[in-house]
Design an enzyme around this catalytic site. Structure first.
Site, PDB file in Angstrom:
ATOM      1  N   GLU A 149       0.840  -1.209   0.000  1.00 45.88           N
ATOM      2  CA  GLU A 149       0.000   0.000   0.000  1.00 45.88           C
ATOM      3  C   GLU A 149       0.872   1.255   0.000  1.00 45.88           C
ATOM      4  O   GLU A 149       0.588   2.230  -0.700  1.00 45.88           O
ATOM      5  CB  GLU A 149      -0.897   0.034   1.250  1.00 45.88           C
ATOM      6  CG  GLU A 149      -1.931  -1.071   1.319  1.00 45.88           C
ATOM      7  CD  GLU A 149      -1.432  -2.321   2.050  1.00 45.88           C
ATOM      8  OE1 GLU A 149      -0.235  -2.675   1.887  1.00 45.88           O
ATOM      9  OE2 GLU A 149      -2.233  -2.956   2.737  1.00 45.88           O
ATOM     10  N   ALA A 168       7.896 -43.955 -10.256  1.00 50.50           N
ATOM     11  CA  ALA A 168       9.157 -44.538 -10.729  1.00 50.50           C
ATOM     12  C   ALA A 168       8.835 -45.846 -11.435  1.00 50.50           C
ATOM     13  O   ALA A 168       7.735 -46.398 -11.268  1.00 50.50           O
ATOM     14  CB  ALA A 168      10.092 -44.803  -9.543  1.00 50.50           C
ATOM     15  N   ALA A 169       9.804 -46.340 -12.194  1.00 52.86           N
ATOM     16  CA  ALA A 169       9.622 -47.633 -12.859  1.00 52.86           C
ATOM     17  C   ALA A 169       9.950 -48.751 -11.867  1.00 52.86           C
ATOM     18  O   ALA A 169      10.466 -48.491 -10.770  1.00 52.86           O
ATOM     19  CB  ALA A 169      10.535 -47.718 -14.081  1.00 52.86           C
ATOM     20  N   ARG A 171       9.156 -24.030  -5.234  1.00 45.35           N
ATOM     21  CA  ARG A 171      10.190 -24.049  -4.184  1.00 45.35           C
ATOM     22  C   ARG A 171      10.581 -22.621  -3.809  1.00 45.35           C
ATOM     23  O   ARG A 171      10.723 -22.290  -2.635  1.00 45.35           O
ATOM     24  CB  ARG A 171      11.449 -24.769  -4.671  1.00 45.35           C
ATOM     25  CG  ARG A 171      11.363 -26.245  -4.630  1.00 45.35           C
ATOM     26  CD  ARG A 171      12.711 -26.845  -5.038  1.00 45.35           C
ATOM     27  NE  ARG A 171      12.588 -28.285  -5.216  1.00 45.35           N
ATOM     28  CZ  ARG A 171      13.527 -29.041  -5.761  1.00 45.35           C
ATOM     29  NH1 ARG A 171      14.655 -28.503  -6.193  1.00 45.35           N
ATOM     30  NH2 ARG A 171      13.353 -30.339  -5.881  1.00 45.35           N
ATOM     31  N   LEU A 217      17.418 -29.951  -3.472  1.00 44.51           N
ATOM     32  CA  LEU A 217      16.251 -29.225  -2.943  1.00 44.51           C
ATOM     33  C   LEU A 217      16.407 -27.711  -2.957  1.00 44.51           C
ATOM     34  O   LEU A 217      15.915 -27.034  -2.042  1.00 44.51           O
ATOM     35  CB  LEU A 217      15.903 -29.693  -1.519  1.00 44.51           C
ATOM     36  CG  LEU A 217      15.426 -31.139  -1.381  1.00 44.51           C
ATOM     37  CD1 LEU A 217      15.087 -31.448   0.076  1.00 44.51           C
ATOM     38  CD2 LEU A 217      14.199 -31.406  -2.262  1.00 44.51           C
ATOM     39  N   GLU A 241       7.849 -32.480  -0.808  1.00 39.05           N
ATOM     40  CA  GLU A 241       8.179 -33.081  -2.102  1.00 39.05           C
ATOM     41  C   GLU A 241       8.295 -34.600  -2.031  1.00 39.05           C
ATOM     42  O   GLU A 241       8.894 -35.218  -2.888  1.00 39.05           O
ATOM     43  CB  GLU A 241       9.475 -32.469  -2.641  1.00 39.05           C
ATOM     44  CG  GLU A 241       9.314 -30.998  -2.953  1.00 39.05           C
ATOM     45  CD  GLU A 241      10.176 -30.557  -4.111  1.00 39.05           C
ATOM     46  OE1 GLU A 241      10.424 -31.350  -5.028  1.00 39.05           O
ATOM     47  OE2 GLU A 241      10.619 -29.400  -4.074  1.00 39.05           O
ATOM     48  N   THR A 267       5.783 -42.397   1.333  1.00 36.75           N
ATOM     49  CA  THR A 267       5.591 -42.801   2.741  1.00 36.75           C
ATOM     50  C   THR A 267       5.318 -41.583   3.613  1.00 36.75           C
ATOM     51  O   THR A 267       4.362 -41.551   4.400  1.00 36.75           O
ATOM     52  CB  THR A 267       6.863 -43.536   3.262  1.00 36.75           C
ATOM     53  OG1 THR A 267       7.187 -44.570   2.345  1.00 36.75           O
ATOM     54  CG2 THR A 267       6.640 -44.094   4.642  1.00 36.75           C
ATOM     55  N   ALA A 279       4.382 -38.578   2.629  1.00 40.87           N
ATOM     56  CA  ALA A 279       3.144 -37.913   2.196  1.00 40.87           C
ATOM     57  C   ALA A 279       1.932 -38.626   2.807  1.00 40.87           C
ATOM     58  O   ALA A 279       0.986 -37.982   3.277  1.00 40.87           O
ATOM     59  CB  ALA A 279       3.057 -37.910   0.673  1.00 40.87           C
TER      60      ALA A 279
HETATM   61  N1  NAP Z   1       7.840 -38.520  -8.324  1.00 43.83           N
HETATM   62  C1  NAP Z   1       7.846 -37.780  -7.242  1.00 43.83           C
HETATM   63  O1  NAP Z   1       7.145 -36.781  -7.148  1.00 43.83           O
HETATM   64  C2  NAP Z   1       8.724 -38.187  -6.106  1.00 43.83           C
HETATM   65  C3  NAP Z   1       9.002 -37.255  -5.104  1.00 43.83           C
HETATM   66  C4  NAP Z   1       9.794 -37.670  -4.040  1.00 43.83           C
HETATM   67  C5  NAP Z   1      10.260 -38.954  -3.981  1.00 43.83           C
HETATM   68  N2  NAP Z   1       9.983 -39.817  -4.992  1.00 43.83           N
HETATM   69  C6  NAP Z   1      10.475 -41.216  -4.926  1.00 43.83           C
HETATM   70  O2  NAP Z   1      10.025 -41.785  -3.734  1.00 43.83           O
HETATM   71  C7  NAP Z   1      10.974 -42.718  -3.243  1.00 43.83           C
HETATM   72  C8  NAP Z   1      11.207 -42.473  -1.776  1.00 43.83           C
HETATM   73  O3  NAP Z   1       9.974 -42.522  -1.113  1.00 43.83           O
HETATM   74  P1  NAP Z   1       9.842 -43.262   0.248  1.00 43.83           P
HETATM   75  O4  NAP Z   1       8.394 -43.408   0.501  1.00 43.83           O
HETATM   76  O5  NAP Z   1      10.708 -44.452   0.254  1.00 43.83           O
HETATM   77  O6  NAP Z   1      10.530 -42.249   1.238  1.00 43.83           O
HETATM   78  P2  NAP Z   1      10.072 -40.874   1.924  1.00 43.83           P
HETATM   79  O7  NAP Z   1       8.601 -40.769   2.020  1.00 43.83           O
HETATM   80  O8  NAP Z   1      10.831 -39.774   1.318  1.00 43.83           O
HETATM   81  O9  NAP Z   1      10.680 -41.120   3.359  1.00 43.83           O
HETATM   82  C9  NAP Z   1      10.108 -42.087   4.175  1.00 43.83           C
HETATM   83  C10 NAP Z   1      10.813 -42.074   5.490  1.00 43.83           C
HETATM   84  O10 NAP Z   1      10.558 -40.863   6.178  1.00 43.83           O
HETATM   85  C11 NAP Z   1      10.811 -41.097   7.532  1.00 43.83           C
HETATM   86  N3  NAP Z   1       9.822 -40.480   8.370  1.00 43.83           N
HETATM   87  C12 NAP Z   1      10.073 -39.619   9.373  1.00 43.83           C
HETATM   88  N4  NAP Z   1       8.959 -39.267   9.996  1.00 43.83           N
HETATM   89  C13 NAP Z   1       7.962 -39.939   9.373  1.00 43.83           C
HETATM   90  C14 NAP Z   1       6.577 -39.991   9.624  1.00 43.83           C
HETATM   91  N5  NAP Z   1       5.999 -39.309  10.604  1.00 43.83           N
HETATM   92  N6  NAP Z   1       5.848 -40.794   8.834  1.00 43.83           N
HETATM   93  C15 NAP Z   1       6.409 -41.505   7.855  1.00 43.83           C
HETATM   94  N7  NAP Z   1       7.724 -41.474   7.582  1.00 43.83           N
HETATM   95  C16 NAP Z   1       8.498 -40.710   8.359  1.00 43.83           C
HETATM   96  C17 NAP Z   1      10.755 -42.622   7.731  1.00 43.83           C
HETATM   97  O11 NAP Z   1      12.043 -43.087   8.051  1.00 43.83           O
HETATM   98  P3  NAP Z   1      12.553 -42.898   9.553  1.00 43.83           P
HETATM   99  O12 NAP Z   1      11.563 -43.575  10.445  1.00 43.83           O
HETATM  100  O13 NAP Z   1      13.889 -43.510   9.542  1.00 43.83           O
HETATM  101  O14 NAP Z   1      12.623 -41.442   9.761  1.00 43.83           O
HETATM  102  C18 NAP Z   1      10.329 -43.166   6.404  1.00 43.83           C
HETATM  103  O15 NAP Z   1      10.889 -44.395   6.103  1.00 43.83           O
HETATM  104  C19 NAP Z   1      12.201 -42.535  -4.062  1.00 43.83           C
HETATM  105  O16 NAP Z   1      12.324 -43.623  -4.938  1.00 43.83           O
HETATM  106  C20 NAP Z   1      11.965 -41.279  -4.842  1.00 43.83           C
HETATM  107  O17 NAP Z   1      12.546 -41.341  -6.129  1.00 43.83           O
HETATM  108  C21 NAP Z   1       9.224 -39.479  -6.033  1.00 43.83           C
END
Ligand code: NAP
Length: 371
Positions: free
Chosen positions: A56, A165-166, A187, A207, A295, A299, A301
């Protein structure tokens, strides 16, 4: 009722605001346009980086005497408190503006009430003008300002059949250049970018906001219950500040090693086996993170969704099919179709060959994700 000229001015104010999102934290990036008595645009402004003028003030300075008897059109209710800069309501009054038109109300307890103050001194005030469009730009900031936790947008990129992913784990690049540049814009607009330790271990992402003229880098946050982030991860490089969120029973040697590497470590309670996500968003809000951008991965998400902590979703869909490979989202505890988490689509945009869908949880969903 707002005139066509005022509505056009609001569109311009929103454009100004949208173009500078992420540059004025902790203040909202407001846009303002001043019209003289004949309806001609005589001043424009956008909130300056912290310590600088509000929108403003910038717009009224540009307008000078031509603002007298005119209208100021602002994306957010003018503030009614004196912080680092002068109270906007007083500046508006001092400029002799006859009418104030704004989009969204300011829920921030310290700054709210500007509209009422202006009415009390005889200024004609109209609120809610292009409110839905204004919410697309300033909605996340406004939501966070009115409560004690950061606003969270979960973003993912997937094939049309929802794979990220594949089957062999390869995932770069699912979407095209325009979609990727759009992610860098988001971002840059965010105050923090969040990922789970799974994504750090799998992809080693940096990131940072690149491919976009960012005025500062968002805080990088890794949610990593046991402090497993490797010390040579790109997310720990010096290009931006990083916070690793660990649990209170994480190994001390890991916490020490991360701190010695110059990283900030936030210690959270363990909840359902992992870091407490509600506590994390509250902690982020306390350090002026209003807008947070999750992002992944699937898991983390899913955990945010199960906790009812995702405010907005942005899915980028590439016109490709994989048929197998990991899904965009992990288990959110839904067993039958009637329990599905319903969303309301607020925007659909084509980015080259890809489609971006923006949605918010439907208002009749329960916080645990069930109807
Ligand atoms: N295409 C896309 O948009 C995109 C984006 C991102 C990732 N990706 C892909 O996703 C894959 C990784 O995903 P991901 O599911 O394995 O890993 P993630 O969701 O990035 O991480 C999961 C980890 O976060 C930790 N975490 C901490 N607090 C948590 C909570 N409250 N609830 C759940 N988890 C918690 C856990 O490990 P701890 O218990 O040890 O902390 C859990 O194993 C990769 O292959 C990547 O390439 C794709």
């Amino acid at each position: 009722m707002a005139t066509a000229v005022e509505i056009a001015a609001m569109r311009r104010a929103l454009e100004l605001s949208a173009a500078r999102l992420g540059t004025s934290n902790p203040n909202p990036t407001v846009g303002a346009v001043v019209l003289d008595v004949s309806g001609k645009v005589v001043g424009e402004g956008v909130t300056q980086p912290v310590g600088g003028d509000h929108a403003e003030v910038v717009a009224l300075q540009a307008a000078g005497d031509r603002a007298r008897g005119g209208v100021i059109v602002v994306t957010l209710e003018p503030c009614a408190h004196t912080g680092r800069s002068q109270r906007c309501t007083e500046v508006i009054q001092g400029a002799g503006v006859a009418r104030v038109v704004y989009g969204l109300s300011d829920p921030n307890p310290v700054a709210a009430g500007g509209g009422e103050q202006l009415v009390a001194v005889g200024v004609d005030v109209e609120s809610g003008v292009l409110a839905a469009e204004a919410a697309l730009v300033l909605g996340p900031w406004v939501a966070a300002a009115g409560r004690d936790r950061a606003h969270l947008t979960w973003k993912y990129a997937a094939t049309l059949d929802g794979r990220t992913a594949a089957a062999d784990g390869s995932s770069q690049w699912i979407t095209g250049e325009l979609a990727r540049a759009d992610v860098h814009r988001l971002r840059a607009e965010a105050d923090a970018v969040l990922v789970g330790i799974g994504t750090v271990l799998a992809d080693d992402p940096q990131l940072t906001a690149r491919d976009w003229p960012a005025s500062r880098q968002p805080l990088r946050v890794v949610v990593d219950s046991d402090g497993r982030t490797p010390l040579d991860s790109r997310v720990l490089d010096k290009s931006a500040t990083t916070l690793i969120a660990v649990c209170d029973d994480a190994p001390d040697d890991r916490i020490d090693a991360l701190r010695q590497a110059g990283v900030e470590v936030a210690v959270l309670e363990r909840s359902n086996g992992h870091a407490d996500l509600a506590e994390l968003l509250t902690l982020l809000r306390q350090r002026d993170v209003f807008v947070a951008f999750l992002e992944g991965g699937a898991t983390l998400a899913a955990s945010f969704l199960r906790s009812g902590l995702v405010d907005r979703l942005i899915g980028y869909y590439a016109p490709a099919l994989l048929g197998s490979g990991p899904a965009a989202l992990g288990d959110i505890g839904i067993e039958s179709i009637g329990e599905s988490l319903r969303l309301t689509t607020i925007d659909v945009t084509r980015l080259g060959e890809d489609i971006r869908i923006t949605a918010v949880p439907a208002s009749d969903n329960q916080p645990n994700g069930r109807n």
